[in-house]
Design a protein around this motif. Structure first.
Motif, PDB file in Angstrom:
ATOM      1  N   VAL A 172       0.643  -1.271   0.146  1.00  0.00           N
ATOM      2  CA  VAL A 172      -0.143  -0.412  -0.116  1.00  0.00           C
ATOM      3  C   VAL A 172       0.546   0.865  -0.063  1.00  0.00           C
ATOM      4  O   VAL A 172       1.138   1.666   0.710  1.00  0.00           O
ATOM      5  N   ILE A 229      -6.410   0.121   5.257  1.00  0.00           N
ATOM      6  CA  ILE A 229      -4.714  -1.158   5.056  1.00  0.00           C
ATOM      7  C   ILE A 229      -5.553  -2.325   6.503  1.00  0.00           C
ATOM      8  O   ILE A 229      -4.417  -2.664   6.225  1.00  0.00           O
ATOM      9  N   LEU A 288       4.473  -0.845   2.715  1.00  0.00           N
ATOM     10  CA  LEU A 288       3.181   0.106   3.774  1.00  0.00           C
ATOM     11  C   LEU A 288       4.113   1.254   3.583  1.00  0.00           C
ATOM     12  O   LEU A 288       5.450   1.159   4.583  1.00  0.00           O
TER      13      LEU A 288
END
Length: 429
Positions: free
Chosen positions: A261, A274, A285
């Motif tokens: 992400v 998330i 991330l």
């Protein structure tokens, strides 16, 4: 069987992991592989219940193999050599460097997954001799293996000969798929190389000077380590290229993770989305525009759900934030070097790697005004593109002095022009 890719070309086709009670079956598999042109390390069948091959050597052989065939039998969990091999195999599988085919020989996959009966007894004994962390790592590796699709349980086999033939066919199919994908990758690489020779690669505009930062960042990320969830901070002054570096790292590395992400603004983060993406997975991330300690702590709550081996990159202008949070790994982005700054400016102003001779002195002046910062270089270069030398001199004279003031002035001109263009009403003749 699950398929994974590898960046290098392994020396062997198959690594065979088995314990002493499955040696006859493993020998039959090895013979079938050999008859069908599938290569293995020559002395692999000389392994016993205890390690006759050093763990480091075993890891090297696994690394140099394309497929790992794991034969889990009743005595498999009693062999530390087998469990160490399995831990390495699962790690390489998680890193997408190895394909894995599990075979449950004389044991029920449910027993292996729940670790009951002989598996429970083995780990109970190991608990008296080895650290809890070591035993837990072995347990997790076995559980992960049961989640990988593979050959049917031995209770569903017609006989061992049938199973040997089935496994050999599966391995051959996977190796064929790997070769096809490898040829396709080589073809794409050659095609891209030809394109880059024939024309300036505009997709790389703005990526000048990223080689050194990427090397430093990759050392901090240490993707080979799967023992922890690691935080990395990227900091530096505005316009120095933090976001460009973070985005480039994300694009380059995301395929090494099960989930990934990129959040372009920490203030607008959606925790629920998330969490559902990275939860219980090896994840990457990246969070940009972090400007307060609360946002970092929110990230800490989220990544608590990630699997070991996950990486979190936080991007901020404020180095005090990452220092306050106590991040061990922090990369501070520096302005470009002289030659890099000139190249980036030339790409933006002239669509080529170097300025024309008639504009070289003016370009050097512009680079100094921009303070060697990528954002300033691109903004000033874009504003001067297509203008004659006289306009360049006048513009640069106005921008002389403060780099921040120079960028604000250019941005304001661009903004005013865009707004004016938007409100032009065409005349009807």
């Amino acid at each position: 069987m699950s398929f994974s890719s590898s960046s290098s070309t392994p020396e062997f086709d198959v690594f065979l992991s088995f314990s002493q009670d499955a040696k006859t079956f493993a020998s039959e598999l090895s013979l079938s592989f050999s008859e069908n042109g599938i290569t293995m390390k020559g002395d692999v069948l000389h392994k016993g219940a205890s390690s006759s091959l050093g763990s480091e050597r075993n890891e090297g052989i696994i690394r140099e193999s394309k497929v790992a065939v794991v034969v889990v039998s009743q005595r498999y969990p009693t062999s530390t050599r087998c469990l160490d091999e399995l831990q390495t195999i699962v790690r390489f599988y998680d890193e997408r460097r190895l394909s894995v085919l599990p075979i449950f020989y004389g044991v029920d996959v449910t027993v292996v997954r729940r670790q009951t009966k002989e598996f429970a007894e083995a780990f109970e004994k190991f608990g008296e001799e080895y650290s809890s962390g070591k035993v837990q790592a072995w347990r997790i590796s076995l559980i992960k293996l049961t989640n990988i699709s593979g050959a049917p349980n031995s209770r569903d086999w017609i006989d061992d000969d049938w199973m040997v033939e089935t496994v050999t066919s599966q391995v051959m199919r996977v190796l064929t798929d790997k070769r096809v994908k490898q040829r396709a990758t080589i073809s794409r690489t050659v095609s891209k190389a030809k394109q880059s020779i024939n024309s300036l690669p505009t997709k790389n505009l703005g990526l000048v000077g990223l080689d050194r930062p990427m090397l430093a960042l990759q050392e901090m990320l240490d993707l080979k380590s799967n023992e922890e969830v690691r935080f990395i901070g990227i900091c530096g002054q505005g316009g120095v290229g933090k976001t460009t570096l973070a985005r480039h790292a994300y694009e380059e590395l995301r395929n090494s993770f099960h989930a990934h992400v990129f959040v372009d603004n920490a203030a607008k983060i959606c925790q629920q989305v998330i969490k559902s993406t990275v939860s219980h997975r090896r994840s990457l991330l990246v969070v940009d525009s972090v400007d307060n300690i609360k946002q970092i702590k929110e990230m800490e709550d989220i990544v608590g759900l990630c699997c070991p081996g996950s990486r979190v990159i936080l991007v901020t202008q404020d180095k005090k934030l990452v220092d306050e949070f106590g991040l061990e790994y922090v990369y501070e982005v520096q302005p470009l070097r002289y030659d890099e700054a000139l190249q980036l400016f030339s790409q933006t102003a002239f669509n080529q790697q170097h300025p024309p001779a008639s504009f070289e002195s003016l370009s050097l002046h512009a680079v100094r005004i921009a303070g060697f910062l990528p954002l300033s270089l691109k903004i000033i270069g874009s504003s001067l593109q297509g203008k004659d030398g006289e306009i360049w001199r006048k513009q640069l004279q106005k921008l002389e002095g403060s780099q921040e003031k120079a960028v604000r002035q250019v941005m304001m001109k661009i903004f005013v022009k865009d707004v004016a263009d938007a409100f032009i009403i065409p005349l009807k003749l």
